[in-house]
Design an enzyme around this catalytic site. Structure first.
Site, mmCIF file in Angstrom:
data_model
loop_
_atom_site.group_PDB
_atom_site.id
_atom_site.type_symbol
_atom_site.label_atom_id
_atom_site.label_comp_id
_atom_site.label_asym_id
_atom_site.label_seq_id
_atom_site.Cartn_x
_atom_site.Cartn_y
_atom_site.Cartn_z
ATOM 1 C CD GLN A 75 -2.803 -0.930 2.533
ATOM 2 O OE1 GLN A 75 -2.754 -1.731 3.445
ATOM 3 N NE2 GLN A 75 -3.625 0.102 2.557
ATOM 4 C CG HIS A 76 0.307 3.325 2.454
ATOM 5 N ND1 HIS A 76 -1.024 3.614 2.597
ATOM 6 C CD2 HIS A 76 0.598 2.385 3.410
ATOM 7 C CE1 HIS A 76 -1.517 2.887 3.605
ATOM 8 N NE2 HIS A 76 -0.551 2.132 4.103
ATOM 9 C CG ASP A 234 0.183 -5.451 1.119
ATOM 10 O OD1 ASP A 234 -0.485 -4.630 1.774
ATOM 11 O OD2 ASP A 234 1.421 -5.564 1.233
HETATM 12 O O1 LIG Z 1 1.837 0.129 4.888
HETATM 13 C C1 LIG Z 1 1.293 -0.953 5.036
HETATM 14 C C2 LIG Z 1 -0.111 -1.035 5.537
HETATM 15 O O2 LIG Z 1 -0.655 0.195 5.879
HETATM 16 C C3 LIG Z 1 2.051 -2.196 4.716
HETATM 17 O O3 LIG Z 1 1.382 -3.341 5.169
HETATM 18 C C4 LIG Z 1 2.343 -2.251 3.233
HETATM 19 O O4 LIG Z 1 1.130 -2.515 2.532
HETATM 20 C C5 LIG Z 1 3.467 -3.213 2.897
HETATM 21 O O5 LIG Z 1 3.143 -4.531 3.031
HETATM 22 P P1 LIG Z 1 4.129 -5.815 2.996
HETATM 23 O O6 LIG Z 1 5.009 -5.721 1.825
HETATM 24 O O7 LIG Z 1 4.815 -5.888 4.300
HETATM 25 O O8 LIG Z 1 3.159 -6.960 2.872
#
Ligand SMILES: O=C(CO)[C@@H](O)[C@H](O)COP(=O)(O)O
Ligand SMILES: Nc1ncnc2c1ncn2[C@@H]1O[C@H](COP(=O)(O)OP(=O)(O)O)[C@@H](O)[C@H]1O
Length: 474
Positions: A75-76, A234
Site C-alpha cells: 500500500q501507499h 495487500d
Molecule cells: O503500509 C502498510 C499497511 O498500511 C504495509 O502493510 C504495506 O502494505 C506493505 O506490506 P508488505 O510488503 O509488508 O506486505
C-alpha cells in the site's frame, strides 16, 4: 475427454518480492505459481516491479490460459506520472520515513492541539504519518518542486501495475480500488469520495487520480483478453485470501507487521494508531501497521549467523521473557508508535542474558509486543476479536506462532504457509467472473492451532522499555 477448467491469476507485488498464483476459478485449487525478488531499499523505479512481475509470470507458466486476474500490492507507495504517463521519479515506498516532518506539518495545518489530527481522522479515516501517500507528496513538493510540478497523476503500486497490464493508455484511464484509495490520505472510505483539497494541500496542485472501482468492477483487460479485476492493497487482499469474516482478526508478519479486521463500519481514530481503511469486499478494514516485523528476524538471524529455522529453535530454548532481556525493534524507525526517526535498542543485558538464545527470543518477543499493542488498539476501537489468524512469511516460524499466542493471551490459528495476498487477488478475479454478490467460496485448507499460557509480564516489561530509544544519527 478432460473438462476445460476456468483459470484465474492473482499477483502480489509486495515490498520484497512479486508472487503470482494461478488457481481454478471454481474450486480455488492451486494450479501453478511463480516468484521474483524486488531490490532492497525504500525507493524503487516502478519499472523494476514490472520486470519482476514478468519474471514471476514466466515462472508461473504464463497467463495466456487465464481468464481473469487481479493485482494486490504494497500500500501507499507514491507513483508520480507526468502528462505522457512517464514515471517522474522513483516511487517512495510505505516504509520510507523521510516525510516524517511533512506528516507533522500536514497535521498542524488542519488545526492545533490535536484538532488537526481529529480533522484528518474524520475527513479520510487516517492521521498522516510518513507512510501515507499524501505526506510523501508534501515531501516531494517541498524537496523536489520540479518533480512535483511535473506530476500530472498520482497512482499507487497496484494501480500502476494494473494500468500497465491493461496497456497503459492515457493517465485518465488509471484505476484503483477502495482498499488502496483509503490508504492515500485523500480518499474517504466513509463517503467514497476523493478529498482533492487534501491532495492539493500535499502536492501543491490538483492532479489526475485513479477512478475508484468497486470490488466486482473491472479495470479493463489484458492484450490477451483476460479481464482485469479492481485489485487491492495487500492487506485487504490477504483478508480476502484467508476469507476473513467479521470477528476474525488477521495478523500478518511480512516486511510490515499488520493487525486488521473486516468490519461493517468505518473507524476514525484521532490517535492515528488505527487506520480506517476499506476492505476488498465493500466493507471496512481497520488496521494497525508496524514497520518492523519479519526483517527483525532476518537482521537478528544475520547477526547471530544462523538460519531463520535455527533462530526459532534458539528462541524456544530460552524462557518466556528472556530473563528480562528486551529488544525494542525499531530498526527502520517506527510507524506505530509514530517514531520515524527512532532506532532499536536492547535492554536488560546481564551475563545471564548475553546468549544467542536470549537475543533470539527477545527479538521475536519485541516484534510481537508491538503487534499485541496493535491488537489492543483495534479492540479499543470496538473491533470484535473472536479469532486470530496469523499469516505472512514470519508465520512460517513455529517459534513466532507459539510466542504470539502467549503474548496475545489467545489461541492463534495459522493457515498452511501460502501466498494469501496473491490468493486474495485471484479470488477477486474469480469473483469478477462469477458476478455473485459475495466472492466464491474457496477453502483455505487445514490450519494449525497454537494455544500457550498467557505471558502478560513480558508485555509489561516491554512497555517499560518501549520509549527508551535513541534517534538516528545525522
Ligand atoms: O503500509 C502498510 C499497511 O498500511 C504495509 O502493510 C504495506 O502494505 C506493505 O506490506 P508488505 O510488503 O509488508 O506486505
Ligand atoms: N521459516 C521462517 N521463519 C521466520 N521467518 C520467515 C521464514 N520464512 C520466511 N520468513 C520471513 O518472511 C519474510 C517475507 O515475508 P513476506 O510475507 O513474503 O513479506 P512481504 O510480503 O512483505 O514481501 C522474510 O523477511 C523472512 O524473514
Amino acid at each position: 475427454m478432460t473438462e476445460q477448467r476456468t483459470l484465474v491469476a492473482g499477483i502480489d507485488s509486495s515490498t520484497q518480492s512479486c508472487k503470482v498464483v494461478v488457481r481454478d476459478a471454481d474450486t480455488g485449487e492451486l494450479v501453478r505459481q511463480g516468484r521474483a525478488s524486488h531490490p532492497d531499499g525504500t525507493e524503487i523505479d516502478p519499472a523494476l516491479w514490472w520486470g519482476a512481475l514478468g519474471e514471476a509470470v514466466d515462472q508461473a507458466g504464463g497467463l495466456d490460459d487465464v481468464q481473469a486476474l487481479s493485482v494486490g500490492a504494497q500500500q501507499h507507495g507514491m507513483v508520480c506520472l507526468d502528462e505522457a504517463g512517464e514515471v517522474v521519479r522513483p516511487a517512495l515506498l510505505w516504509n520510507d520515513t523521510r516525510s516524517g516532518q511533512a506528516a507533522l506539518d500536514l497535521r498542524a495545518e488542519l488545526g492545533a492541539d490535536g484538532a488537526g489530527d481529529r480533522a484528518w481522522a474524520e475527513a479520510v479515516g487516517v492521521v498522516p504519518v510518513s507512510s501515507f501517500t499524501v505526506t510523501k507528496l508534501r515531501w516531494l513538493a517541498r524537496n523536489e518542486p520540479a518533480a512535483a510540478e511535473r506530476t500530472a497523476a498520482v497512482a499507487l503500486p497496484h494501480d500502476w501495475l494494473t494500468w500497465k497490464l491493461a496497456g497503459a493508455a492515457g493517465i485518465e484511464t488509471l484505476t484503483t480500488d477502495r482498499s488502496d484509495a483509503s490508504g492515500t490520505g485523500y480518499w474517504s472510505a466513509t463517503t467514497g469520495e476523493y478529498r482533492r483539497d487534501l491532495l492539493t494541500l500535499g502536492l501543491g496542485h490538483d492532479a489526475v487520480l485513479p477512478a475508484v472501482l468497486g470490488p466486482r468492477d473491472t479495470a479493463g483487460s489484458t492484450p490477451t483478453g483476460a479481464a482485469l479485476g479492481a485489485g487491492a492493497g495487500d492487506n485487504a487482499a490477504a483478508g480476502l485470501g484467508v476469507g476473513a469474516r467479521p470477528g476474525d482478526v488477521v495478523i500478518s508478519i511480512g516486511t510490515s507487521g499488520t493487525v486488521f479486521a473486516v468490519a461493517d463500519n468505518a473507524v476514525a481514530d484521532p490517535s492515528g494508531i488505527v487506520a480506517g481503511f476499506a476492505d476488498a469486499t465493500g466493507r471496512h478494514l481497520p488496521l494497525v501497521c508496524t514497520l518492523n516485523a519479519a526483517r527483525v528476524l532476518d537482521a537478528v538471524a544475520g547477526t547471530l549467523g544462523v538460519t531463520l529455522d535455527e533462530l526459532g529453535r534458539l528462541a524456544l530454548s530460552a524462557p518466556a521473557g528472556s530473563d528480562g532481556l528486551v529488544v525494542v525493534p525499531y530498526l527502520e524507525g517506527e510507524r506505530t508508535p509514530d517514531r520515524p526517526d527512532a532506532t532499536g535498542s536492547v535492554h536488560g543485558l546481564t551475563l545471564r542474558t548475553s546468549t544467542a538464545a536470549h537475543l533470539a527470543r527477545a527479538a521475536i518477543e519485541g516484534m510481537l509486543c508491538g503487534l499485541a499493542d496493535g491488537l489492543d488498539a483495534l479492540i479499543a476501537q470496538g473491533v470484535r476479536c473472536d479469532r486470530v489468524l496469523l499469516v505472512g512469511g514470519g508465520a512460517r516460524s513455529e517459534a513466532v506462532c507459539r510466542i504470539a499466542s502467549a503474548l496475545l493471551g489467545r489461541p492463534v490459528v495459522v493457515p498452511a504457509p501460502g501466498e494469501y495476498v496473491a490468493d486474495g487477488a485471484a479470488r477477486q478475479a474469480a469473483w469478477l467472473l462469477s458476478g455473485g454478490t459475495e466472492p466464491p467460496e474457496w477453502s483455505i485448507g487445514d490450519t494449525l492451532g497454537y494455544e500457550e499460557d498467557a505471558a502478560p509480564q513480558v508485555r509489561e516489561r516491554y512497555a517499560a522499555a518501549r520509549d527508551k530509544v535513541l534517534p538516528q544519527v545525522g
